[in-house]
Design an enzyme around this catalytic site. Sequence first.
Site, PDB file in Angstrom:
ATOM      1  N   GLU A 180       0.442 -31.574  -9.428  1.00 54.34           N
ATOM      2  CA  GLU A 180      -0.769 -32.158  -9.984  1.00 54.34           C
ATOM      3  C   GLU A 180      -1.065 -31.502 -11.324  1.00 54.34           C
ATOM      4  OE1 GLU A 180      -5.137 -33.258  -8.240  1.00 54.34           O
ATOM      5  OE2 GLU A 180      -4.637 -31.218  -8.735  1.00 54.34           O
ATOM      6  N   GLU A 189      -1.076 -30.918 -19.892  1.00 51.10           N
ATOM      7  CA  GLU A 189      -0.741 -29.667 -19.206  1.00 51.10           C
ATOM      8  C   GLU A 189       0.765 -29.449 -19.100  1.00 51.10           C
ATOM      9  OE1 GLU A 189      -2.750 -29.139 -15.521  1.00 51.10           O
ATOM     10  OE2 GLU A 189      -4.746 -29.210 -16.417  1.00 51.10           O
TER      11      GLU A 189
END
Length: 720
Positions: A180, A189
């Site tokens: 995730e 990210e």
Amino acid sequence: MPSCCCLLGLGFPSPPSALRILRRRMASRAFQLRLNPLTGDSEWLVVEEEEEEDHHPTPPPKQLLATTSYLDMLNDSARNRAYRRAIEAAVTDPSSRVLDIGAGTGLLSMMAARALAAVGGETRGGSVSACESYLPMGKLMRRVLRANGMENRVKVFHKRSDELKVGDDLDSPADILVSEILDSELLGEGLIPTLQQAYDMLLAKNPKIVPYRATTYGQLVESTFLWKLHDLHNNEANAADGVWLTPGEMERIVSVKPQQHAMQCDALEDEIRLLSEPFKVFEFDFWKRPDSHREANIKIQTTRDGYVHAIISWWVLQLDSAGSIFYSTAPRWARQSSSEGPQRDMKDWCDHWKQCVWFMQGKGIPATEDQVLSLRARHNQTSISYQLNINDEACDRSSKGDHLTLLPERIALYGDKDWRSALINTIKNALTVKSSPTCVVADDSMFLALLISSMSPTSKVIAMYPGLRDKGAAYLRSVADANNFSIDQIQVIGKRASSITADDLKHKKVNLLVGEPFYLGSEGMLPWQNLRFWSVRTLLDSMLSEDAFIMPCKGILKLCAMSLPDLWRSRSSLKDVEGFDHSVVNETLGACGYLPGDQQGPCLPYYVWQCGYTKKLSKVYSLMDFNFSEPIHSCFGKTKIEFSHDGTCHGFAVWIDWVLDERKSVVLTTGPDNRYWKQGVQLFGKPVEVNPGKSVMHVEASFDPSTGEITFSSSSTTCS
């Protein structure tokens, strides 16, 4: 983060035994960088990892994790439910080897271990490995695993995934990957390079991936508010006050960074005009090795006349290969529309994944109804960018040394006529009684440096610019002529106050000490961390003239009781999360509500207007004054709040009003009605039902000048 070899590189040969010991010690600790809010200095915190056999580990320091989005994510029941269902659908083979990258508290790893046990994996060689490189979170994960009896069913690695090796860490390549590592933009990210490295080094052939696919969407919008967040040049032209941060031919010398900016766009629904239907931008298939770069040319038919000020974007996650489990970050108006594709479950407000805004340049791009516009979308490994009307290439100064990029809210503030007028009038009044003053701009304010230099040709302006430094100096040189002053008037020293000496000031006394205050890089902090201005004033005390003019002259801590049900839910204490006990994380993650004893969560910075449903339950109260005519010192304040509306009080919003000129009552307020500033939000231990005339609340606050922190306490009573 310092590496072992950096610390060993001292010029002395280390004996092999000492080297092994130091390496082992370095492998079990991490260094966390923290900014001192009053000085701007960086400080290193050491985070130690306990040995494996320590069953009573010390929890990681609360301040490291309380300001992260982990708690909000764990309170997102739609997200948790979707991942659980997808993991259960993926784990069907009892010999599955599952790898969880960016494991956080270990929730997905525990889901995988439970699913593996359900198909007999504990006796058939199945395994779950969790990779979490951030040591404070890794420490917390071990506590969660122990609390759920999972410490022997999930193998934890405090490493980046590109540091894992099959054969050393993993017994064999993983055939299921769960992760995730997603942000509001999807890619920020490092999702793509992480998946690429995993496919190359850590995964078996044809692995199962959760999530399976993601699709990004966009929509053209017109919004005066969004326009003000990026078009400084035209907004300061409307101000018509003679100060030019972006002179003609240099319209982009100060701008927002060309990137997607995360924002809660539901809060803008009533003031946005939609100029197109939602359109698909990119589809990312995680079930195969992703590409690093792609480009898409999209034709968009407009639905009405208007100016395209921005593209609002979001993503939809397909978590399973069958296409039955979805999660969407779409704004409310798009979730209610069938044009996006399959219907998505409605979900609660959450703060960890927002929508994103990409700003058009200038006044926006004019569009007429049914016009077809060309959009070029590109993505690299970490971001998605847009260019509308491909032939309309804009001048880009971003590679030039004089170009400054600021946050959208700072851009809007610099273009705000009322804000500019307040500073201009205050400085004008100060200069009428100061002849050839020596002025110190104590922060990173470009506006004040330009303003004083152009208003007072005989002044000497010393810009501290602790954040802007050389870039600030280059910028001032570029705009000096357009603002009718000589660059020789300004000296940029690029230092923090603790490093300034009388030599820097040419041994002259300071007649004017001014600030907005604004410190580059500190915009997202709590409001009182701008009391760094007070700390600077204190350090410069011996260099101030006896009648020095100080602006702002005072700060006033204000507060208002609030109903904040959405924010409360996202920050509330955890118990059961999809069948796993997470109560051990509450204190460390800064949870609020129904905690043991008198514990309460930390005061955190938010744009209150973006916090879902909000309602003011009281008038605004003053709690504490900070007098900048005096050196910094501890302060204490208290007040009694009387409620003006019925409702559930979840806490209070708190901010600082900056008094520029006390005699003329010139005050800049930064409360919830002013959308360019963040406020502090202190949530209560328990929500309180309040009624006008029956409920009162007592609030106390104390300011610690050694840390720059303010602590709050409150109690409520109900009158019969």
